[in-house]
Design a protein around this motif. Structure first.
Motif, mmCIF file in Angstrom:
data_model
loop_
_atom_site.group_PDB
_atom_site.id
_atom_site.type_symbol
_atom_site.label_atom_id
_atom_site.label_comp_id
_atom_site.label_asym_id
_atom_site.label_seq_id
_atom_site.Cartn_x
_atom_site.Cartn_y
_atom_site.Cartn_z
ATOM 1 N N LYS A 193 -11.808 12.035 -4.876
ATOM 2 C CA LYS A 193 -10.542 11.592 -4.676
ATOM 3 C C LYS A 193 -9.939 10.325 -5.276
ATOM 4 O O LYS A 193 -8.794 10.140 -5.502
ATOM 5 C CB LYS A 193 -10.081 11.475 -3.018
ATOM 6 N N TYR A 215 -7.165 20.315 -3.682
ATOM 7 C CA TYR A 215 -7.870 19.124 -3.381
ATOM 8 C C TYR A 215 -8.305 19.011 -1.873
ATOM 9 O O TYR A 215 -7.836 18.101 -1.289
ATOM 10 C CB TYR A 215 -7.171 18.056 -3.791
ATOM 11 N N GLU A 233 -9.784 21.998 -10.038
ATOM 12 C CA GLU A 233 -8.837 22.080 -8.870
ATOM 13 C C GLU A 233 -7.554 22.661 -8.837
ATOM 14 O O GLU A 233 -7.002 23.128 -8.033
ATOM 15 C CB GLU A 233 -8.811 20.586 -8.351
ATOM 16 N N GLU A 258 -10.620 7.607 6.746
ATOM 17 C CA GLU A 258 -10.050 8.689 5.499
ATOM 18 C C GLU A 258 -9.342 9.465 6.701
ATOM 19 O O GLU A 258 -9.750 10.891 6.627
ATOM 20 C CB GLU A 258 -11.485 9.258 5.087
ATOM 21 N N ASP A 261 -10.220 17.735 -12.443
ATOM 22 C CA ASP A 261 -8.897 18.023 -12.193
ATOM 23 C C ASP A 261 -8.756 19.486 -12.351
ATOM 24 O O ASP A 261 -7.750 20.178 -11.822
ATOM 25 C CB ASP A 261 -7.921 17.194 -12.808
ATOM 26 N N GLN A 279 -15.725 14.912 -1.319
ATOM 27 C CA GLN A 279 -14.529 14.603 -1.728
ATOM 28 C C GLN A 279 -13.945 13.051 -1.442
ATOM 29 O O GLN A 279 -12.951 12.722 -2.084
ATOM 30 C CB GLN A 279 -13.505 15.340 -0.530
ATOM 31 N N THR A 280 -14.640 12.399 -0.799
ATOM 32 C CA THR A 280 -14.307 10.931 -0.401
ATOM 33 C C THR A 280 -14.506 10.297 -2.007
ATOM 34 O O THR A 280 -13.423 9.434 -2.127
ATOM 35 C CB THR A 280 -15.422 10.329 0.333
#
Length: 936
Positions: free
Chosen positions: A645, A714, A669, A402, A666, A641-642
């Motif tokens: 996303k 994000y 964010e 990542e 979404d 977040q991994t």
């Protein structure tokens, strides 16, 4: 010998908060050891001050003590419980040091506690550099020429005898702390002083430098009868000079001649037998002269280590589980191999695959840090790739990191400046592997690369082969690539994205063409026996062959996406959430599938989920598993977040997201949409705007007014978040952010100077909301929540403020149609509550609240995601006094770095501390210092 009947209760000592050099591998080993002992009917008591671990959970042990790892805490436990034995080998250096301190003070003897799994004399022999050297010479094992110094003057004398270059190794330190290479007399005085200070006993070993020699590790287990097995050999891709925790490592060893391996094996057994007659695990490190094959012993660790977590995941052999059973008296031939379920544990694993571990660094969090890799470990986490060959495993590990790369090469991001590349090869840092590829692609000779790096030519040739393969692929259009060449690229680990880059097409085009050619991923079992015996354990890795060993059932299934490698901003707390998510889904009757690539964690233990896919949390790998398994849906809100996303792509490809929808994730964010939602619900928020260029920022700042909080969308852990106080600072930061994260929307918030910060976590089913905890930060708003001391419950907010926080939390959770967990952060100024942000997902603080209130909130939240109502649960938190979340930093690894704190997170872990009331001395101290480290 059967188990010792007099041992009915065992104390396991944990490793404390996560720091660089001691991470979640000890959560894994401690959890596994505890489960192993409880299988034998033994009462397990556990001490650890880390609230974010599975280890400190009631599902793991009978009695959990969230106390500081100090002698006073041990005495408190021994006064409360009858403890027969202590197992100090599962908590890293911290646990061993504490066990030794208690032994010196006669605490174990006073309470009649037996030390098991290790021999205190063995620890002293291995940790005291001079005793280790003398013992090795007595055993006729080669060591580097050198001696131990206990004073500055003695150190100067020894340096004159050995000459430069030499190595300084402080005694009793972790992760190589305080050590280093000294090339000249000019730098010697400074580094000697540093080493003497770093050692808790103020002594250092000075020895000849063997920089550039090859480095290997062997992982051993021994039982009470003296039977020793080698679990696996590990080869460091990097030669001597880079700490093994910062090295890329490969198992089994790839360039070790069998004669040298046999000699190394014999030496390792001789060393283990020589330091003490204990039953348990041991890690031995060797160096080999590449010209003469001379072997030198570097060190021996008579405990479970970072490498044993890696070896367990690499082989499927549960080292900590077996070591715990050996510690209570069993022998290897009396125990079962957990993978086959039929054969004995007295066997040496045979691998028909290769694993590659790559460390994960976070230098971007430490501005001004020395990023050069050396004897002091600097990595914050690691990933592991499993493949049928070294190349496939290497590419999969790169895809797991990542770091915005699609693997090694074939992404257009290579460096082309020869001098820059050679400098990166000579001074290894976090991008050294990519610099190797860039050097060979640029045409720098393999011989030059080898002379600068001393990385074995076999490894360099494997990377050179990637470049030759890419040239062959680039000669074709996608439709014309011969099937054999396409298959070769996939078998060497190339992602569809990488092939798409080479032929200038979309990833989806490559995926489609690959399936037309019937080149499909299959999954193989990690079985420890190279398929000689049938494996019962559902632990899989992917490759490209004919036979698929993963059979998909017709059961209703749930996939849980893991959190990938640990880094600052995303640590062990998300693994805790994933594990509880898996256990909750099992309770609801689902077949559970875990996808993760972190070898240090409990989530990648083979008996947590019904099926474990040890794979990169990377779109192509996940999508192929989903197509194969056909689950009801995927849980993304537990893996940080991994996992988050990937929500947009899952949604786009019609894969159901379990819990809060992608649209709601979404919306939270997207600052513009979120603020509209707040406005519609009459909820206050600081003045804000969004910009996509420096010009827009300079125009809009006039209306917003300084100071401004500038942050990209994000991101996790406050990445690129900064408080600016004038137009110059604003422009510089916007330009820098857009350079590093192109196309990002940047949020400008008016910063509420001097505000109090608070946060709340809640569970929502779309209609009903239960607030699990409200925390008040001790530092003022402006320091990232992950770096703040936080009190649960709040200590001086007042009823009116608490009512506003609770009202807004409920309104926002319902407005976002949250299904599962949500975290909301608040700023309070002039008795008014403002919303800073809302995250409809598991947060860093959820495990902390679970431990403080003794409630399984992640279990409840997962069941809500799967369709239950919040009203179905009987919430009964234990509320006594206050719990303090303590941020823990690893600044000692970066002595030149400014220790100021701001909106970007820098802590590597956290502790928990309980107080009865606000008169507590500890609280008064941290409250008095609350403004000290605030920076812009």
């Amino acid at each position: 010998m059967p188990r010792k009947k007099h041992i009915n209760s065992v104390l396991i000592i944990g490793s404390g908060p996560i720091i660089i050099g001691q991470a979640c591998e000890f959560d894994y080993s401690g959890s596994q050891a505890s489960r192993s002992l409880r299988e034998e009917g033994i009462e397990v008591t556990l001490i650890n001050s880390n609230p974010a671990t599975i280890m400190t959970d009631e599902v793991t042990a009978d009695n959990v003590y969230l106390l500081p790892l100090e002698k006073e805490s041990i005495i408190q436990i021994l006064e409360n419980h009858k403890i027969d034995a202590v197992l100090p080998t599962m908590g890293g250096q911290t646990a061993l040091n504490l066990a030794i301190d208690c032994d010196k003070d006669g605490i174990w003897e006073e309470f009649g506690v037996e030390i098991i799994g290790v021999d205190i004399d063995a620890i002293n022999t291995t940790e005291d550099r001079e005793l280790f050297r003398e013992k090795m010479l007595e055993l006729d094992v080669n060591v580097c020429k050198g001696r131990t110094a206990k004073s500055f003057l003695e150190g100067k004398e020894i340096a004159q005898e050995i000459g430069f270059p030499l190595v300084i190794r402080p005694s009793f330190t972790l992760g190589g702390y305080g050590g280093g290479f000294v090339n000249s007399a000019e730098e010697f005085d400074t580094l000697l002083t540093r080493g003497l200070h770093a050692s808790p006993v103020h002594e250092v070993l000075l020895e000849q430098s063997i920089l550039g020699w090859k480095e290997y590790e062997l992982e051993l287990l021994r039982d009470n009868n003296g039977n020793v097995i080698i679990i696996c050999s590990i080869e460091n891709f990097d030669p001597m000079g880079v700490h093994t925790g910062d090295s890329i490592t490969v198992a089994p060893a790839q360039t070790l001649p069998d004669t040298v391996y046999q000699e190394m094996r014999n030496l390792a057994i001789k060393m283990m037998n020589g330091i003490g007659e204990f039953a348990g695990g041991c890690n031995v490190q060797f160096s080999v002269n590449p010209d003469t094959d001379e072997i030198i012993a570097i060190e021996i660790n008579p405990r479970v280590s970072r490498s044993s977590a890696l070896a367990s995941k690499a082989t499927g052999y549960p080292i900590a589980k077996i070591a715990a059973k050996l510690a209570i008296g069993y022998n290897l031939d009396e125990l079962k191999n957990a993978i086959t379920g039929t054969t004995s544990a007295y066997f040496e694993p045979a691998l028909d695959y290769v694993i590659v571990k790559i460390p994960r660094w976070n230098f971007d969090k430490f501005k001004g840090a020395d990023t050069k890799l050396g004897l002091q470990m600097k990595a914050v986490g690691e990933v592991m790739g499993i493949g049928r060959n070294f190349q496939e495993a290497l590419q999969k590990a790169c895809q797991s990191l990542e770091i915005k790369r699609n693997g090694l090469g074939a992404d257009g991001k290579e460096l082309t400046d020869r001098e820059v590349i050679l400098d990166k090869l000579a001074n290894p840092s976090d991008d050294r592997l990519f610099a190797l590829y860039d050097a060979l692609k640029l045409g720098i000779s393999l011989r030059t690369v080898w002379e600068v790096t001393k990385i074995d030519k076999w490894f360099l040739n494997q990377i050179l082969d990637f470049i030759l393969l890419e040239k062959r692929i680039a000669e074709y259009k996608l439709e014309d690539i011969p099937r054999a060449l396409f298959m070769e690229a996939k078998q060497k680990g190339y992602a569809d994205r990488q092939i798409a880059h080479l032929v200038n097409r979309l990833e989806s085009d490559v995926f489609k063409r690959r399936h037309e050619l019937n080149i499909k991923r299959v999954w193989k079992v990690v079985d420890t026996c190279a398929a000689e015996f049938e494996a019962q354990t559902p632990f899989y890795y992917s490759t490209f062959e004919d036979e698929n060993e993963s059979v998909s059932t017709d059961n209703k299934k749930i996939v849980v996406l893991g959190a990938g490698p640990n880094r600052i901003g995303q640590g062990i707390e998300f693994d805790y959430c994933c594990v509880h998510g898996v256990l909750a889904a099992k309770e609801e009757g689902y077949e559970t599938i875990m996808i993760n690539c972190n070898p240090e964690t409990v989530s990648t233990d083979f008996d947590i989920s019904d099926k474990l896919y040890f794979e990169p949390v990377f779109w192509e790998h996940i999508y192929d598993i989903i197509l194969h398994e056909k689950p009801e849906g995927v849980i993304v809100q537990l893996g940080g977040q991994t996992a988050l996303k990937l929500a947009e792509k899952l949604d786009r490809f019609g894969v159901k997201i379990i819990g809060t929808s992608y649209q709601a994730l979404d919306l939270a964010e997207d600052r513009g949409s979120f603020s509209t939602l707040l406005k519609d619900n009459n909820i206050p928020y600081p003045k804000f705007d969004t910009v996509e260029s420096a010009d827009e920022a300079l125009e809009k700042c006039q209306d917003l007014g300084f100071p401004l909080l500038v942050r990209p969308s994000y991101v996790l852990g406050g990445q690129k978040m900064k408080i600016v106080i004038n137009e110059e600072e604003l422009e510089n930061h916007v330009v820098e952010t857009l350079r590093d994260i192109p196309g990002n929307k940047i949020l400008l918030d008016h910063y509420l100077d001097g505000a109090i910060e608070a946060e709340a976590d809640a569970i929502c089913d779309g209609e009903n909301v239960h607030i699990i905890g409200v925390m008040q930060h001790i530092e003022p708003a402006g320091i990232h929540s992950g770096d703040s001391y936080a009190l649960l419950p709040p200590y001086n907010l007042g009823d009116l403020i608490i009512e506003q926080i609770e009202e807004y939390t409920k309104k926002i959770a319902i407005a976002l149609k949250t299904q599962g967990l949500i975290n909301i952060q608040f700023a309070i100024k002039d008795d008014k509550v403002y919303i800073i942000e809302a995250n409809p997902r598991a947060s860093r603080t959820v495990p902390f609240i679970c431990k403080a209130y003794k409630e399984p909130y992640v279990n409840y939240a997962t069941k809500v995601m799967l369709g239950k109502k919040v009203t179905e649960f009987d919430f009964n938190p234990t509320k006594e006094g206050y719990a303090i979340k303590i941020p823990v930093f690893s600044f000692h690894k970066f002595p030149n770095v400014n220790k100021e704190l701001g909106p970007e997170m820098k802590s590597t872990g956290e502790g928990i501390y309980f107080i009865k009331d606000l008169k507590d001395k500890y609280f008064k101290k941290i409250y008095a210092e609350r403004n000290m480290y605030l920076s812009r």
